[in-house]
Design a protein around this motif. Structure first.
Motif, PDB file in Angstrom:
ATOM      1  N   UNK A 238      -7.390 -20.193  -8.898  1.00 13.41           N
ATOM      2  CA  UNK A 238      -6.151 -20.199  -8.121  1.00 13.41           C
ATOM      3  C   UNK A 238      -5.619 -18.766  -8.091  1.00 13.41           C
ATOM      4  N   UNK A 239      -4.893 -18.455  -7.044  1.00 10.31           N
ATOM      5  CA  UNK A 239      -4.365 -17.102  -6.891  1.00 10.31           C
ATOM      6  C   UNK A 239      -2.879 -17.139  -6.575  1.00 10.31           C
ATOM      7  N   UNK A 240      -2.180 -16.148  -7.067  1.00  4.94           N
ATOM      8  CA  UNK A 240      -0.763 -15.948  -6.766  1.00  4.94           C
ATOM      9  C   UNK A 240      -0.577 -14.523  -6.269  1.00  4.94           C
ATOM     10  N   UNK A 241       0.049 -14.380  -5.114  1.00  2.23           N
ATOM     11  CA  UNK A 241       0.282 -13.055  -4.539  1.00  2.23           C
ATOM     12  C   UNK A 241       1.728 -12.640  -4.817  1.00  2.23           C
ATOM     13  N   UNK A 242       1.874 -11.511  -5.507  1.00  2.00           N
ATOM     14  CA  UNK A 242       3.194 -10.921  -5.734  1.00  2.00           C
ATOM     15  C   UNK A 242       3.444  -9.930  -4.601  1.00  2.00           C
ATOM     16  N   UNK A 243       4.337 -10.270  -3.711  1.00  2.00           N
ATOM     17  CA  UNK A 243       4.533  -9.484  -2.504  1.00  2.00           C
ATOM     18  C   UNK A 243       5.410  -8.263  -2.766  1.00  2.00           C
ATOM     19  N   UNK A 244       5.059  -7.137  -2.125  1.00  2.00           N
ATOM     20  CA  UNK A 244       5.823  -5.888  -2.223  1.00  2.00           C
ATOM     21  C   UNK A 244       6.142  -5.545  -3.680  1.00  2.00           C
ATOM     22  N   UNK A 245       5.139  -5.671  -4.540  1.00  2.00           N
ATOM     23  CA  UNK A 245       5.359  -5.603  -5.989  1.00  2.00           C
ATOM     24  C   UNK A 245       4.865  -4.311  -6.612  1.00  2.00           C
ATOM     25  N   UNK A 246       3.960  -3.617  -5.929  1.00  3.72           N
ATOM     26  CA  UNK A 246       3.211  -2.541  -6.576  1.00  3.72           C
ATOM     27  C   UNK A 246       3.335  -1.249  -5.768  1.00  3.72           C
ATOM     28  N   UNK A 247       3.856  -0.201  -6.404  1.00  2.00           N
ATOM     29  CA  UNK A 247       3.815   1.149  -5.852  1.00  2.00           C
ATOM     30  C   UNK A 247       2.788   1.913  -6.675  1.00  2.00           C
ATOM     31  N   UNK A 248       1.674   2.250  -6.056  1.00  5.45           N
ATOM     32  CA  UNK A 248       0.540   2.795  -6.792  1.00  5.45           C
ATOM     33  C   UNK A 248       0.695   4.255  -7.160  1.00  5.45           C
ATOM     34  N   UNK A 249      -0.359   4.806  -7.752  1.00  4.75           N
ATOM     35  CA  UNK A 249      -0.325   6.174  -8.264  1.00  4.75           C
ATOM     36  C   UNK A 249      -0.052   7.187  -7.156  1.00  4.75           C
ATOM     37  N   UNK A 250      -0.568   6.934  -5.969  1.00  2.00           N
ATOM     38  CA  UNK A 250      -0.320   7.828  -4.846  1.00  2.00           C
ATOM     39  C   UNK A 250       1.077   7.606  -4.275  1.00  2.00           C
ATOM     40  N   UNK A 251       1.485   6.345  -4.210  1.00  2.06           N
ATOM     41  CA  UNK A 251       2.812   6.030  -3.698  1.00  2.06           C
ATOM     42  C   UNK A 251       3.929   6.549  -4.575  1.00  2.06           C
ATOM     43  N   UNK A 252       3.692   6.622  -5.878  1.00  2.76           N
ATOM     44  CA  UNK A 252       4.715   7.137  -6.791  1.00  2.76           C
ATOM     45  C   UNK A 252       5.006   8.619  -6.540  1.00  2.76           C
ATOM     46  N   UNK A 253       4.040   9.339  -5.983  1.00 10.35           N
ATOM     47  CA  UNK A 253       4.250  10.763  -5.712  1.00 10.35           C
ATOM     48  C   UNK A 253       5.144  10.990  -4.501  1.00 10.35           C
ATOM     49  N   UNK A 254       5.183  10.018  -3.595  1.00  3.17           N
ATOM     50  CA  UNK A 254       5.894  10.221  -2.329  1.00  3.17           C
ATOM     51  C   UNK A 254       6.968   9.172  -2.067  1.00  3.17           C
ATOM     52  N   UNK A 255       7.077   8.159  -2.928  1.00 10.09           N
ATOM     53  CA  UNK A 255       8.097   7.138  -2.756  1.00 10.09           C
ATOM     54  C   UNK A 255       7.676   6.031  -1.809  1.00 10.09           C
ATOM     55  N   UNK A 256       8.422   4.946  -1.868  1.00  9.04           N
ATOM     56  CA  UNK A 256       8.075   3.763  -1.075  1.00  9.04           C
ATOM     57  C   UNK A 256       8.395   3.934   0.404  1.00  9.04           C
ATOM     58  N   UNK A 257       9.269   4.880   0.751  1.00  6.91           N
ATOM     59  CA  UNK A 257       9.630   5.061   2.153  1.00  6.91           C
ATOM     60  C   UNK A 257       8.515   5.695   2.964  1.00  6.91           C
ATOM     61  N   UNK A 258       7.576   6.363   2.310  1.00  6.69           N
ATOM     62  CA  UNK A 258       6.555   7.119   3.028  1.00  6.69           C
ATOM     63  C   UNK A 258       5.470   6.208   3.603  1.00  6.69           C
ATOM     64  N   UNK A 259       5.005   5.268   2.813  1.00 14.10           N
ATOM     65  CA  UNK A 259       3.915   4.404   3.290  1.00 14.10           C
ATOM     66  C   UNK A 259       4.085   2.949   2.870  1.00 14.10           C
ATOM     67  N   UNK A 260       5.257   2.595   2.346  1.00 14.56           N
ATOM     68  CA  UNK A 260       5.479   1.220   1.925  1.00 14.56           C
ATOM     69  C   UNK A 260       4.975   0.948   0.518  1.00 14.56           C
ATOM     70  N   UNK A 261       4.818  -0.319   0.203  1.00 13.12           N
ATOM     71  CA  UNK A 261       4.328  -0.740  -1.109  1.00 13.12           C
ATOM     72  C   UNK A 261       3.250  -1.800  -0.914  1.00 13.12           C
ATOM     73  N   UNK A 262       2.624  -2.204  -2.013  1.00 10.00           N
ATOM     74  CA  UNK A 262       1.499  -3.139  -1.964  1.00 10.00           C
ATOM     75  C   UNK A 262       1.836  -4.485  -2.578  1.00 10.00           C
ATOM     76  N   UNK A 263       1.148  -5.500  -2.108  1.00  6.49           N
ATOM     77  CA  UNK A 263       1.072  -6.776  -2.810  1.00  6.49           C
ATOM     78  C   UNK A 263      -0.006  -6.660  -3.889  1.00  6.49           C
ATOM     79  N   UNK A 264       0.047  -7.562  -4.864  1.00  2.00           N
ATOM     80  CA  UNK A 264      -1.050  -7.652  -5.839  1.00  2.00           C
ATOM     81  C   UNK A 264      -1.307  -9.117  -6.136  1.00  2.00           C
ATOM     82  N   UNK A 265      -2.575  -9.481  -6.285  1.00  4.66           N
ATOM     83  CA  UNK A 265      -2.989 -10.869  -6.490  1.00  4.66           C
ATOM     84  C   UNK A 265      -3.348 -11.113  -7.945  1.00  4.66           C
ATOM     85  N   UNK A 266      -2.838 -12.195  -8.487  1.00  4.53           N
ATOM     86  CA  UNK A 266      -3.154 -12.620  -9.850  1.00  4.53           C
ATOM     87  C   UNK A 266      -4.120 -13.801  -9.787  1.00  4.53           C
TER      88      UNK A 266
END
Length: 403
Positions: A238-266
């Motif tokens: 079974x899978x659970x998607x956490x929406x707009x939950x993850x700002x990755x290593x590249x996103x942390x350098x430029x913030x969420x306004x630059x390219x958004x954020x990611x979902x992650x699946x458990x």
């Protein structure tokens, strides 16, 4: 009159800030607190209510501790800038033409040529040392975030991950070292970019699961190590998607306004599991089912874009040496995996194919590598690496393996 002018100035400044907040909320398809307040002000013209509520609304919409990064990234996006340089050159972020982010080192043509050949030769020599101990070896080349043959970088920017991987594997082939190139697997299945996070350099859990399915077949075909097909079937999970939950290593350098954020699946297995995960260097031993032993639910208890790393829900992070014992598969193979951070997402799944899985991260491991591996008497040693700078330069440093 003076108070009226002050209020007017405040409203003007907040309206400027509103542009950034409206930009932020538009990325995610939702209405922010400030946007809702602004709509109320336009409707009711209640200046004092707007001023009283604006600060709270803005603080709720933007991470106050990282406001500069957020607004700076927002400005870069508004200006259409695709290269955001960092004070640390290898942390410079580029926006690919598909909207995803990638790290580059500007002006540096890395890991093509003699260094790549030397690393591959060291890998082949390592495999030969293992062969003398009657231990088979397999190199796994993880996929690059940029697909082979695709022109995704801004003009004038070079990135040589695939070229490095091609040269590396060519040398392994020349030396007769066993390897699997995972790149064609992802190139031939689905949309290639969808296997990777948009704001992070790692593959998604879906990609790691898919790689495990492929690897299970390889382990059976080449070495006779069988994984129950029921385990690798998506229907068994079974899978659970956490929406707009993850700002990755590249996103942390430029913030969420630059390219958004990611979902992650458990991923959660529907079948019974019982594993023990131990790391002496970090002083932990975790025993229990899949989602409590080899996964770390505390890493996804709350959304924290800048301070959290939900990717480490899988396997916890990069440890110098750790062991996973699969109590439900005592007759499975004992495998040692030399790894980089791509292995975080793969490790919990691969452990289900093993009786014991030992992971070693050479960036942090101290000791005699061959002696350490020999002490486990493994049925197989494999390496999972990408052709990244940190990956290849930290591969088999033989000053760590020869007394």
């Amino acid at each position: 009159m003076r108070r009226r002018n002050t209020i007017t100035a405040v409203v003007f400044l907040l309206a400027v800030a509103a542009g950034f907040v409206l930009l932020a909320t538009s990325f995610f398809g939702g209405e922010g607190k400030f946007e809702a307040l602004l709509k109320t002000f336009v409707r009711d013209r209640d200046v004092m209510a707007f001023v009283d509520g604006a600060e709270t609304a803005v603080n709720q919409d933007l991470d106050r501790d990282h406001l500069f990064i957020q607004l700076y990234g927002g400005v870069q996006r508004l200006s259409g800038r695709r290269i955001v340089e960092d004070t640390v050159s290898e942390n410079t972020v580029v926006k690919l033409s598909n909207g995803a982010l990638n790290f580059v080192s500007l002006g540096t043509n890395v890991w093509v040529g003699s260094q790549t050949t030397e690393n591959a030769a060291a890998t082949a020599a390592f495999a030969q040392e293992l062969e003398l101990l009657d231990i088979p070896y397999l190199y796994l080349a993880a996929p690059q975030k940029i697909q082979r043959g695709q022109t995704l970088l801004p003009p004038g920017v070079e990135e040589n991950g695939n070229a490095s991987a091609d040269a590396f594997l060519a040398e392994l082939d020349r030396q007769g070292t066993d390897y699997v190139d995972l790149r064609p697997l992802f190139e031939n299945n689905g949309i290639y970019s969808s296997w990777f996070f948009k704001t992070d350099h790692h593959w998604k859990p879906e990609a790691a699961f898919f790689a495990w399915q492929e690897l299970a077949g390889v382990l059976e075909d080449r070495y006779g190590f069988r994984t129950d097909p029921a385990l690798t079937s998506p229907a068994s999970w079974s899978t659970q998607v956490l929406e707009d939950f993850f700002l990755g290593s590249q996103g942390k350098r430029v913030g969420s306004l630059y390219a958004g954020v990611d979902d992650i699946t458990l991923y959660t297995p529907k079948f019974d599991t019982n594993l023990t995960y131990a790391c002496p260097a970090y002083g932990f031993t975790r025993t229990g089912p899949f989602n409590q032993s080899v996964c770390f639910p505390e890493r996804v208890e709350e959304q924290d874009w800048f301070n959290g790393n939900p990717y480490t829900y899988y396997a916890g992070g990069d440890y110098p040496l750790a062991t996973i014992t699969n109590h439900n598969n005592p007759d499975g193979p004992r495998v040692v995996m030399l790894r980089d951070s791509f292995a975080c997402a793969l490790t919990p799944f691969l452990a289900l194919s093993c009786s014991e899985l030992v992971t070693i991260d050479l960036r942090y491991f101290e000791g005699d590598l061959l002696d350490t591996i020999g002490s486990y008497d493994p049925d197989l040693v494999l390496t999972l690496y990408t052709a990244s700078t940190t990956g290849l330069e930290n591969m088999f440093q033989f000053d760590k393996t020869e007394g």
